[in-house]
Design a protein around this motif. Sequence first.
Motif, PDB file in Angstrom:
ATOM      1  N   GLU A   1       2.439   1.149   1.190  1.00 22.46           N
ATOM      2  CA  GLU A   1       1.354   0.735   0.295  1.00 22.46           C
ATOM      3  C   GLU A   1       1.895  -0.162  -0.812  1.00 22.46           C
ATOM      4  OE1 GLU A   1      -2.198   2.637  -2.496  1.00 22.46           O
ATOM      5  OE2 GLU A   1      -0.586   3.924  -1.743  1.00 22.46           O
TER       6      GLU A   1
ATOM      7  N   ILE B   1      -2.005   3.733   5.898  1.00 20.29           N
ATOM      8  CA  ILE B   1      -3.099   4.577   6.396  1.00 20.29           C
ATOM      9  C   ILE B   1      -2.689   5.285   7.682  1.00 20.29           C
ATOM     10  CG2 ILE B   1      -5.426   4.519   7.386  1.00 20.29           C
ATOM     11  CD1 ILE B   1      -6.077   2.270   5.394  1.00 20.29           C
TER      12      ILE B   1
ATOM     13  N   LYS C   1      -2.688   9.332   8.149  1.00 18.62           N
ATOM     14  CA  LYS C   1      -3.559   9.973   9.144  1.00 18.62           C
ATOM     15  C   LYS C   1      -2.782  10.935  10.045  1.00 18.62           C
ATOM     16  CE  LYS C   1      -7.437   6.763   9.508  1.00 18.62           C
ATOM     17  NZ  LYS C   1      -8.192   5.835  10.384  1.00 18.62           N
TER      18      LYS C   1
ATOM     19  N   LEU D   1      -5.423   9.219   1.160  1.00 22.10           N
ATOM     20  CA  LEU D   1      -6.338   8.478   2.035  1.00 22.10           C
ATOM     21  C   LEU D   1      -7.642   8.177   1.303  1.00 22.10           C
ATOM     22  CD1 LEU D   1      -5.790  10.272   5.463  1.00 22.10           C
ATOM     23  CD2 LEU D   1      -5.529   7.815   5.048  1.00 22.10           C
TER      24      LEU D   1
ATOM     25  N   PHE E   1      -8.992   4.382   0.601  1.00 21.16           N
ATOM     26  CA  PHE E   1     -10.289   3.939   1.125  1.00 21.16           C
ATOM     27  C   PHE E   1     -11.252   3.588  -0.017  1.00 21.16           C
ATOM     28  CE2 PHE E   1      -9.190   6.230   5.194  1.00 21.16           C
ATOM     29  CZ  PHE E   1      -9.167   5.074   5.962  1.00 21.16           C
TER      30      PHE E   1
END
Length: 501
Positions: free
Chosen positions: A401, A410, A414, A426, A430
């Motif tokens: 990131e 991401i 996940k 997350l 988002f």
Amino acid sequence: MQTLQIHYADGNYQFAKLIREKSQLPDSAYEDIGSLRYLSAQNDLKAMGLLANKYEKRQRYLLAEKLYFKILNQAQTIADIKLARQSILVLYEKQHKWSKIKGFLDPQDSPEWHYLSQLHNSLPLSVVPLGEHYEDINHNILKMGIDFDINEKQLNITACKINIVPIASSYTGLMQAISVVKDFNTHVYLSSLPVCFSKPLYIEKSKLKCFTAINKTISCDLTHLATSKDWPKGIRHLMIIADKGKANVNQGVMYLAQNSDFTVFQHEFMHFFGFEDEYKLSQFKQKKRCKLTALNLQRSQLTLMQKGEVNLQGFNSVPSCSGTNVNAYKTVSELTLMQYLDKTFPVSYQKKLNLNIKHHLGDFPVFTMAFSKYAQTHYWYQYAANLGFKGALLQLALIYEAKGEIPLAINHLKKANDWPLAQSHLARIFYEKSEFKKARAYYLDASNSASDSFAQYFYGKMLLNGIGGKADKKVAMRYLKLSAAQNNPLAVQYLNNKELL
């Protein structure tokens, strides 16, 4: 003619001396300790050797040592010199004076003594004796390459679910590691687990500096170990044997003292898989662990409750969090090994451990997390992530990131999306991407699965303002109050401002 022994005993020293000078002494002259002392004073090598041996048997080691060195200084033949040196080495070995052996050795001594000295004094192994040389010394010699390895490349890691590498910096430490593994493999319950040990790895102290004291927690500088990329794949944990100190587990690494027995190992082994101490924790540990939202307790055998709440039926209190605003409870009435080392595994603890290993292994740190603070941070995070450790997946996601590689971030999160911290991150990502529906769903998951106060706050605000779905002010206020109850500064400030309005 009377024997030397009789003349000496009668005080006829001159006559005894004459017999010694003019005659071949009979064996009987070497039987009496008085005669041996007299003959030793006359530099009789045989008498000195026999007298030193008697002193040695009586554990009068200083007297024996003086005589052996006297023999060594006066010996004329190679055989006598070799015998004297061997006697001195054996004498030091009996007293475990390996530092003296190190200072005494020279190239003429047999290879096994150099080898043992290096092992006992934690030195690099520059001498490896051939098989036949081991017969020259009465010592249970550990053989390099057979009983232990000296390089991580040599480690034979199996397809076992949990591989543990013992590490020691001395002969005594290697013996301790071998003993622990033997006890583990013969333990009725533990031997049934999918756990395998490699051969112990010998690392000299110059490369593995451990900070030890009798009543202090063991810690080690892992810099040398962390700079290598030769560690085989599939290792989950290390077990480091230090000279002394308090055993502990930290970031997937177990630290034991050389005098730690198998009961200590069993206790620390349970920490690998989420079990908590059932004696009073230190204040430092209580601050981290005695919280209703503490992630580390999610897989432990304990249940925490706020003080003042009604005790749960069938639960028994333990002093782990004594002195805090929460109480800790276990589900069994008997004393366990998590409180007293001489106690055993309750059946329910065995079931809990089996469950954690089978379904929740990704929640527990891999040893490379300890390495990551010394060197090759990304490399060691990836090693742990490959073994499914969720904390490593989170750290990698943060790295990606920061580089602007959001899809990679991401993807890593996940893989750990049943973990509250991953859910929170997350949700944040988002939200920043304006994918509010996904953000709201992940904030809800984090709010409920771990009572994450920040997740509760942001979920409450999204509900309040109808972001990512329908507005629901009643439910929103419930989550905001839950967050404020945990002293979340954002929630507290929001509710205080709302009251002022």
